[in-house]
Motif scaffolding. Structure first.
Motif, PDB file in Angstrom:
ATOM      1  N   UNK A 109       0.687  -2.682   3.804  1.00  0.00           N
ATOM      2  CA  UNK A 109       0.788  -3.867   2.963  1.00  0.00           C
ATOM      3  C   UNK A 109       0.438  -3.540   1.509  1.00  0.00           C
ATOM      4  N   UNK A 110      -0.597  -2.737   1.323  1.00  0.00           N
ATOM      5  CA  UNK A 110      -0.982  -2.343  -0.040  1.00  0.00           C
ATOM      6  C   UNK A 110       0.131  -1.539  -0.711  1.00  0.00           C
ATOM      7  N   UNK A 111       0.784  -0.660   0.036  1.00  0.00           N
ATOM      8  CA  UNK A 111       1.867   0.154  -0.521  1.00  0.00           C
ATOM      9  C   UNK A 111       3.052  -0.722  -0.921  1.00  0.00           C
ATOM     10  N   UNK A 112       3.387  -1.675  -0.087  1.00  0.00           N
ATOM     11  CA  UNK A 112       4.500  -2.576  -0.394  1.00  0.00           C
ATOM     12  C   UNK A 112       4.227  -3.350  -1.680  1.00  0.00           C
ATOM     13  N   UNK A 113       3.019  -3.905  -1.799  1.00  0.00           N
ATOM     14  CA  UNK A 113       2.671  -4.670  -2.999  1.00  0.00           C
ATOM     15  C   UNK A 113       2.668  -3.781  -4.241  1.00  0.00           C
ATOM     16  N   UNK A 114       2.164  -2.552  -4.106  1.00  0.00           N
ATOM     17  CA  UNK A 114       2.150  -1.636  -5.246  1.00  0.00           C
ATOM     18  C   UNK A 114       3.581  -1.308  -5.697  1.00  0.00           C
TER      19      UNK A 114
END
Length: 685
Positions: free
Chosen positions: A134-139
């Protein structure tokens, strides 16, 4: 009626032989239309109370379907690069895909849905892999400009489109200039010193061109072997100057395919993109996706290695100069260095390296590499005979564990006219677990760029070939053995460059292990094993003049980093290159050399990240020391390595994984050089 387009079918293995040019545009058009509709439906259903399956996994599924189709097209494009219908279809597809990706990454409602999920109460119970995904997608959304005002988003879209055009133009110029150069040879004595398999390839190229004799092309594989083995100094000089003036204002086709203005404009647009997104320069933008190190730390790391390796580089250069004088060469030129190094090694260690080839036939070496991997990592690797292929040399291996298939590995071993000019690994499919709990198995393809074998003997590997094989195999195992359930994390192309290069660098360590080489080598004709005396001579020869490889990697890493980190300081590309040469003068590139013009790494996904080879190489060297301490065939150590480096699906940094494996902090390692590291794919000759 069901659609017969092979790119729209569900497949376990790619339908290589079934895909034709007329399939491409309809397939991609259909997939993109479906994807747009799915996303539109998702943002409606997930706007208020998003959940993992119906948001993240649903988008994962359509991302994977598109990626799977593109991976087939990308591989086949390499071998169909002179098929006009195919190339036209690829161009149309690429335009459509980029438009779709820009639309998706600017989709504010989709971004909001991911943000709402991250901030929801259910997200607090997510495991580490879900949090990392999820963090990678948002980044990725943020680095794509989702938070810019409308005007900024429009400018970014225009910049990205222009950047892609320039990258394509850079590669086209390089390919066209290289393809136009060839040297006909009528006197075989001019090819003295070159391997028989290479001479045979030259003869085949001449025959295909409609005349006798031999025809020398301008590709990396040929260039490396001419620089190392050709006795004829004039031939070395001619090939050297042609190679290092490709796509420039110098050389045989000066000005016709000049990449200098292309690269200057490309760097300016990348810098503008970085500033638009709030970064000081493009290197800083790229580093934002890497867990380990800031741009300042990267620059300090490179500088430390330049300083620490300087004594060895000077000593080795002096040794080559003295050796050259003994052979009547009073001034060593760039086209003399690799040849003299090989001659120096031969002078001290005889034919140790040349004779090693006879003990490293491709088939036997590959078989033992599979056996070794089975022992170390607890898997079974079985070659399959019946499968779709695009040419006769393609091979396929199934990787299993406890009777269950984990994934598949294709091997494309040889350099042919229409193949890539460097070794590489393609990720054909990432591992993922669907919303229904079904695993989708990963697939990798390694292309090794070896010279086709001569008619009277099998393919025999030089030590550099051996390292290429192990390097790419390490990439493939990292891709296949992951247990990450998420498409966005599981493929090696989803990893930061230092992490993605680490396994390849580590596997090269076994190629320089005395115990391992004694076990690995067996004569292709007699089955005779390598003796301890031979192996010791080989390893000693490899250590001789090893600092030259460090100089090559430092030159490329510093050039790439300076181009992207210092843009706007008043220097043009050529001035940056000259300043780099002052820092690392051992390569002796002449004033007419235009290294940056042919430096394809700056447009193939390694821009501002070439340093990753050095960074990961330092860590790989330290990790391999533990294998040596525990015994290079220790399966317990292998299983622990697999568990720490291959299995996790979280975003744990490479440095933290290394520290977990070693049992102590690794930060101090970056003060020490590793002068024996090499990798063919980043060498300049």
């Amino acid at each position: 009626m069901p659609d017969s387009n092979p790119l729209l079918q569900n497949w376990d293995l790619p339908p290589w032989s079934s895909v034709r040019a007329e399939h491409l545009v309809p397939a991609i058009t259909s997939i993109l239309a479906s994807n747009r509709q799915v996303i539109s439906d998702i943002v409606v259903s997930q706007a208020e109370t998003p959940n993992w399956d119906d948001l993240v996994l649903a988008v994962d599924e359509i991302d994977a379907r598109l990626a799977d189709a593109i991976s087939i097209i990308d591989v086949l494009t390499v071998v169909k690069n002179h098929d006009n219908d195919w190339q036209s279809a690829v161009t149309a597809c690429s335009t459509s895909v980029e438009e779709y990706r820009a639309w998706k990454m600017a989709h504010r409602e989709l971004f909001n849905a991911y943000q709402n999920l991250e901030q929801s109460s259910i997200a607090r119970s997510f495991d580490a892999p879900r949090q990392a995904a999820l963090a990678k997608i948002l980044r990725e959304f943020q680095l794509s400009g989702i938070e810019l005002p409308v005007e900024g988003q429009q400018e970014l879209t225009e910049l990205n489109g222009r950047i892609r055009q320039l990258e394509e133009q850079f590669l086209n110029n390089l390919e066209n200039d290289s393809a136009r150069w060839h040297k006909p040879i009528d006197d075989i004595t001019l090819l003295g010193g070159l391997p028989a398999a290479l001479q045979q390839r030259f003869a085949q190229l001449a025959e295909a061109a409609g005349h006798g004799g031999w025809l020398i092309p301008l590709d990396l594989n040929t260039h490396q072997q001419i620089m190392m083995y050709a006795h004829n100094r004039a031939l070395r000089e001619e090939h050297f100057l042609a190679y290092f003036t490709r796509a420039s204002d110098q050389g045989p086709h000066s000005g016709q395919y000049n990449n200098a203005p292309v690269l200057e404009t490309l760097l300016a647009l990348r810098h503008r993109k970085a500033r638009l997104l709030g970064f000081a320069n493009f290197a800083e933008l790229i580093q934002a996706s890497v867990s380990d190190g800031s741009t300042a730390q990267v620059k300090a790391f490179i500088e430390q290695h330049i300083a620490a390796s300087k004594p060895a580089r000077i000593s080795d250069t002096d040794a080559v100069k003295a050796f050259a004088v003994e052979r009547g060469i009073l001034e060593v030129q760039g086209w003399d260095q690799e040849y003299l190094v090989e001659q120096l090694r031969e002078h001290h260690f005889g034919d140790a390296l040349k004779e090693l080839r006879s003990y490293l036939p491709l088939d036997g070496t590959l078989r033992r590499l599979c056996l070794f991997s089975e022992r170390m990592f607890g898997v079974e690797i079985v070659e399959l005979r019946e499968f779709e292929r695009w040419h006769e040399h393609l091979r396929l291996f199934e990787v299993r564990e406890n009777g269950q298939t984990l994934g598949y590995l294709y091997l494309d071993p040889f350099k042919v006219n229409k193949s890539l000019d460097f070794a590489s690994t393609f990720t054909l499919r990432n591992r993922r677990i669907t919303a229904e709990g079904r695993p989708v198995l990963p697939i990798a393809l390694m292309s090794c760029n070896f010279t086709l074998p001569a008619e009277d003997q099998p393919c025999l590997l030089e030590h550099l070939d051996l390292r290429v094989l192990f390097h790419e195999f390490g990439h493939c195992l990292q891709h296949i053995l992951t247990r990450s359930p998420h498409h966005v994390l599981s493929g090696i192309t989803q990893l930061p460059r230092p992490t993605a290069e680490f396994a390849g660098q580590l596997f090269e360590g076994w190629c320089q292990s005395r115990e391992f080489l004694l076990w690995l080598g067996a004569h292709h004709a007699t089955g005779e094993r390598l003796s301890e005396t031979r192996v010791d001579a080989v390893l000693a020869a490899l250590q001789t003049q090893a600092s030259r490889q460090t100089a090559i990697q430092l030159t490329l890493a510093l050039l790439d980093f300076e181009l992207h980190a210092t843009h706007g300081d008043g220097r043009n590309v050529e001035q940056v290159f000259q300043d780099v040469q002052k820092e690392i003068p051992q390569l002796k590139l002449p004033g007419t050399a235009r290294l940056a013009n042919g430096f394809d790494y700056v447009v193939t996904g390694y821009e501002a990240m070439v340093y990753a080879y050095l960074w990961s190489g330092v860590l790989a060297t330290e990790v391999f020391k533990r294998f040596e301490q525990d015994w290079v065939f220790n399966p317990k150590t292998g299983r622990e390595f697999r568990e720490i480096f291959f299995s996790p699906g979280d975003a744990q940094s490479l440095l933290s994984k290394v520290q977990a494996f070693l049992g102590h902090p690794a930060d101090a390692l970056f003060a020490r050089p590793t002068p024996t590291e090499t990798n063919r794919s980043v060498e300049i000759d």
